[in-house]
Design a protein around this motif. Structure first.
Motif, PDB file in Angstrom:
ATOM      1  N   HIS A 295      43.388 146.050  31.925  1.00  0.00           N
ATOM      2  CA  HIS A 295      43.348 145.405  30.616  1.00  0.00           C
ATOM      3  C   HIS A 295      44.179 144.124  30.557  1.00  0.00           C
ATOM      4  CE1 HIS A 295      46.915 148.057  30.363  1.00  0.00           C
ATOM      5  NE2 HIS A 295      47.415 147.069  29.651  1.00  0.00           N
TER       6      HIS A 295
ATOM      7  N   PHE B 183      40.384 151.889  27.283  1.00  0.00           N
ATOM      8  CA  PHE B 183      41.249 151.135  26.369  1.00  0.00           C
ATOM      9  C   PHE B 183      41.043 151.658  24.952  1.00  0.00           C
ATOM     10  CE2 PHE B 183      42.576 147.593  23.683  1.00  0.00           C
ATOM     11  CZ  PHE B 183      43.817 147.318  24.238  1.00  0.00           C
TER      12      PHE B 183
ATOM     13  N   HIS C 212      47.157 146.740  21.660  1.00  0.00           N
ATOM     14  CA  HIS C 212      47.354 147.498  22.902  1.00  0.00           C
ATOM     15  C   HIS C 212      48.346 148.645  22.794  1.00  0.00           C
ATOM     16  CE1 HIS C 212      50.918 145.005  23.092  1.00  0.00           C
ATOM     17  NE2 HIS C 212      50.177 143.917  23.175  1.00  0.00           N
TER      18      HIS C 212
ATOM     19  N   ASN D 132      45.847 153.095  27.444  1.00  0.00           N
ATOM     20  CA  ASN D 132      47.061 152.411  26.983  1.00  0.00           C
ATOM     21  C   ASN D 132      47.823 153.364  26.062  1.00  0.00           C
ATOM     22  OD1 ASN D 132      44.509 151.815  25.581  1.00  0.00           O
ATOM     23  ND2 ASN D 132      45.854 150.936  24.017  1.00  0.00           N
TER      24      ASN D 132
ATOM     25  N   ASP E  39      54.829 151.801  32.479  1.00  0.00           N
ATOM     26  CA  ASP E  39      54.544 150.419  32.106  1.00  0.00           C
ATOM     27  C   ASP E  39      55.726 149.510  32.458  1.00  0.00           C
ATOM     28  OD1 ASP E  39      53.004 148.326  30.548  1.00  0.00           O
ATOM     29  OD2 ASP E  39      54.896 148.374  29.418  1.00  0.00           O
TER      30      ASP E  39
ATOM     31  N   ASP F 232      50.326 156.436  29.296  1.00  0.00           N
ATOM     32  CA  ASP F 232      50.959 155.131  29.482  1.00  0.00           C
ATOM     33  C   ASP F 232      52.162 155.053  28.546  1.00  0.00           C
ATOM     34  OD1 ASP F 232      51.514 152.531  30.105  1.00  0.00           O
ATOM     35  OD2 ASP F 232      49.538 151.739  29.560  1.00  0.00           O
TER      36      ASP F 232
ATOM     37  N   TYR G 218      51.856 148.630  23.057  1.00  0.00           N
ATOM     38  CA  TYR G 218      53.068 148.626  23.872  1.00  0.00           C
ATOM     39  C   TYR G 218      54.334 148.333  23.069  1.00  0.00           C
ATOM     40  CZ  TYR G 218      50.028 148.996  27.895  1.00  0.00           C
ATOM     41  OH  TYR G 218      49.099 149.462  28.797  1.00  0.00           O
TER      42      TYR G 218
END
Length: 380
Positions: free
Chosen positions: A288, A12, A56, A46, A188, A93, A58
């Protein structure tokens, strides 16, 4: 074609100094020897791209830039070179069906310069998802409802648009051609592209992504995150159909089934993994977004060892296995009992040094499991 079995160490990278296993790409590069020593040949992180969120990653703002809080493009290229030296791979990711409302995609959309999103005067063809009660969210900046199954900060990309497909093709080529023999993709929430399709059929977009990657290198794996319940009969398409197209998906069904079997008190020889997927799957110890395996198994090291052994030994030759960082250090954390910062907590260089010095640590148990598994399956 049978895909290579990957032994994945899930790390992570955090944009906050108080969270994360490795804080930066450079830190991760410096820890490759530690990861390789356990027998892992792949690393999953990530997203590394420029993001609007502080943890994170995203909420991607720019698919072509490294987030400055994690490092630079030079750091990334150096990571790739070090992986190549070790014959290891990186699993990128990436959110191929949504992005941040701070992205230039969305800013251009507000000015009418692209068709990358879906905005309507009222919620047409709405439905509840396994995330929220609606696939829409009202956006004041547009005065419209936008398809955003994860919330308005990360609206869904209009995957029916050829312009979106062309752009995602360019994004994938930009990254994967940097090292096509040492990169894979984590898709993802790839199932959630279906909410941006009128008939909720997300398979054509997945087929498009698979075809794009096949043209770069057919050996590149896409590990699709498709986590909805296998018994969700209201959905036309199941994880099995996504698996057929993508070639690899996370096996949530068997992961938590295995946890439950162990919690019920089954003996090792009675543990089973259902062969319900036609192609490769990736089983994982935890990740995670869920509680750590130690906490799920009552902080009982023997149960954890049983789980790891079953995950590695009872899977097929082309199935992949992923172990979340800190498992080798008995790290704990119940997601429903604390913030997700606990399951993404820091794991320092000092922790790693202590683990290596402790001959009774799970570091050596995992190392032995992987070594014997490779020998048994004839993997060099």
């Amino acid at each position: 074609m049978s895909k290579k079995r990957l032994y994945i160490y899930h790390t992570f990278l955090s944009r906050r100094k108080d969270l994360g296993h490795f804080h930066s790409i450079k830190d991760l590069t410096n820890q490759l020897d530690y990861i390789q020593e356990m027998g892992f040949d792949s690393v999953l992180t990530n997203p590394i791209f420029e993001s609007a969120d502080d943890s994170h990653g995203y909420h991607i703002k720019n698919f072509y830039e490294i987030d400055h809080r994690l490092g630079t493009m030079d750091d990334f290229h150096n990571l790739l070179r070090e992986l190549e030296k070790r014959n290891m791979s990186l699993i990128l990711d990436i959110t191929l069906n949504h992005c941040s409302d701070q992205s230039y995609y969305y800013k251009d959309f507000k000015q009418g310069k692209n068709d990358f999103f879906i905005a309507r005067d009222y919620p047409e063809n709405d439905r509840a998802t396994n995330i929220r009660g609606s696939i829409y969210e009202w956006k004041d900046d547009l005065k419209k409802y936008v398809v955003a199954p994860f919330g308005g900060m990360i609206p869904a990309l209009n995957v029916q648009s050829q312009n979106v497909k062309n752009e995602m093709k360019h994004v994938l080529e930009f990254w994967l051609r940097k090292s096509p023999n040492h990169l894979h993709i984590r898709g993802d929430a790839i199932f959630h592209n279906s909410w941006a399709v009128d008939n909720f059929d997300g398979l054509p977009y997945c087929r498009f992504i698979r075809d794009v990657i096949n043209n770069i290198n057919p050996n590149i794996q896409i590990v699709g995150e498709v986590w909805f319940d296998m018994t969700y009969h209201d959905l036309k398409y199941t994880p099995i159909e996504y698996n057929r197209i993508l070639g690899n998906t996370f096996d949530f069904y068997n992961v938590f089934g295995l946890v439950n079997q162990i919690r019920e008190g089954r003996k090792y020889e009675d543990l089973y993994i259902d062969a319900i997927y036609p192609k490769s799957v990736t089983l994982f110890s935890c990740n995670h977004d869920c509680s750590r395996i130690a906490s799920m198994l009552d902080n009982d090291r023997e149960k954890v060892k049983m789980y790891l052994k079953a995950m590695i030994e009872k899977t097929r030759d082309d199935d992949c296995i992923s172990i979340y960082y800190g498992t080798e250090n008995d790290m704990e954390g119940l997601l429903w009992d604390c913030s997700d910062s606990v399951v993404r907590q820091n794991y320092s260089l000092e922790d790693m040094a202590r683990v290596i010095k402790d001959k009774n640590s799970l570091f050596y148990y995992i190392k032995d499991l992987i070594a014997k598994d490779k020998e048994r399956r004839g993997i060099k």
